[in-house]
Design a protein around this motif. Sequence first.
Motif, PDB file in Angstrom:
ATOM      1  N   LYS A   1       0.541  -1.540  -0.204  1.00  0.00           N
ATOM      2  CA  LYS A   1       0.216   0.321  -0.106  1.00  0.00           C
ATOM      3  C   LYS A   1       0.632   1.055   0.300  1.00  0.00           C
ATOM      4  O   LYS A   1       0.647   2.416  -0.767  1.00  0.00           O
ATOM      5  CB  LYS A   1      -1.105  -0.045   1.396  1.00  0.00           C
TER       6      LYS A   1
ATOM      7  N   TYR B   1       0.600   4.363  -2.332  1.00  0.00           N
ATOM      8  CA  TYR B   1       0.801   6.064  -2.773  1.00  0.00           C
ATOM      9  C   TYR B   1       1.700   6.202  -3.117  1.00  0.00           C
ATOM     10  O   TYR B   1       1.582   7.579  -4.284  1.00  0.00           O
ATOM     11  CB  TYR B   1       0.682   5.953  -0.584  1.00  0.00           C
TER      12      TYR B   1
ATOM     13  N   GLU C   1      -7.205   6.561   3.481  1.00  0.00           N
ATOM     14  CA  GLU C   1      -6.104   6.893   2.015  1.00  0.00           C
ATOM     15  C   GLU C   1      -6.873   7.398   2.370  1.00  0.00           C
ATOM     16  O   GLU C   1      -5.416   8.214   1.314  1.00  0.00           O
ATOM     17  CB  GLU C   1      -6.810   5.395   1.307  1.00  0.00           C
TER      18      GLU C   1
END
Length: 499
Positions: free
Chosen positions: A433, A437, A459
């Motif tokens: 993740k 990002y 998020e």
Amino acid sequence: MTSDGAYRASRITKSFAGVGVLHGVDFVVRPGTIHGLFGHNGAGKSTLLKILAGAQPQDDGALSIAGRAITLASPRDALEQGIACVYQELRLISNLTVAENLFLGRELRRNGLKDGNGMAAYTQSLLDGYGLRTAASARVGTLSHPEKQMVEVIANLDRKARFLFLDEPTTALDGGQAASLLAAIRRIALERQIGVVLVSHKLDEVLGVCDEATVLSGGRVILHAEREKLKKETIVDAIVGDAHHAGPARLSRAPADGKTFLEVRGLVGRRLSGVTLAAKTGEVLGVYGLVGSGRTRFLRSLFGTEPVTGGEILIDGKRYEPRSARDALAAGIALLTEERKRDGFIPLMSAYENVVLSTLKRYRMNGLIDHAAAARSARHTLARIGTRGRLDAPIKSLSGGNQQKVLFGRIIEQDARLILLDEPTKGVDIGAKQDIYEIIRSLADEGRCVVVVSSEEEELLEIADRVTVFHHGRCEYAPVPVSDVTLAALRQAAWAAPA
């Protein structure tokens, strides 16, 4: 223990990799009633549903029916106990008839041969008995979505289900269809004394049929109310809960240059009812909303895979009329879909081959593809974003995070100017993740316009520059800077907006 016939979950706990998801949850389903289960994304609803339906074991706690303790090792065990679940993704086989689906795995035999006439006759009587105007001989693929859902409900009830769990049953339905489906479920629950659990984000639709409701937050029950005390405002207040802080730390970066690149005015399409918003070059625009709010349909409409019936789209100031994915690719638009295994990559092709799928013509010379040149470019792109694993082997052998990086590699290879990302970190681990990002931020920093749909509020607040909320196919408010948004504000906008 009581022997009122109820299905009880007591003190249920569940953790994944040491992270607690459910913390001592109590939950009851009573025959002849409908129990609504609500909560924000990540509240623990899906995990509880899987435990109750036998798809996942609890770490601690007990399950019982009519005071008798039960143990569920699989959905088959659950069905033998009279417990069934109908998920958002229906398990019907489209090219089989209704009768064939109903008897799948338990076909009737006569003189050693499959008794098609007997199965059709029984199925037709069953459909008629439930008031469903569908032919047993009809191919499931020709049915409407509400009809398919009712067929799966009936199939489970015919297998003697006494408790039925429905996961977001009205997501793909319009208002009239949803009302009809819920009315049918209500009638079945009462007439046949079936205990029903409805998991839904659509409070306006489902509260009218619920006898009681439970709200989860952070893996705990924070509200339980009987029918006479069921109010939308009370449930919304519980869901918004303690999400009053400013959210997680944002990734540090310079502000976007302010040039509008994507402008959408009054966009109308399949379950979209007048979307208006704008996104800039060099920024990440976050799009939040509940299941069925129109987020995914909006992205697919921009990419030409959902029909646009009204409104206007401008790309870099020029009118854009998407009719197909080919049009979108030609306009410099890339889409990363929510379900990568279904429509994101070709499983038996290598990571290198998947990266260059949309740009193969770039490597064509004299009518032939220069595969060596394509592989070199793919190798360079994947190395740049830190993709790991056997990249020359079928992509299906890679981890979820690395599969997703391959799809980002395709976007980079395409050199897209407008990047549409639908749940870009779905099914990836925490480490991947963070990598994703950084990739998203770097794409914006290169001057691209990035639109991200995500169900995870934290998020969006971490990676987006501005955020907007969809509700019932509309944008509820113009995009605002994330510095002005809290988790509570996002949930309030998504849950409490009028139908």
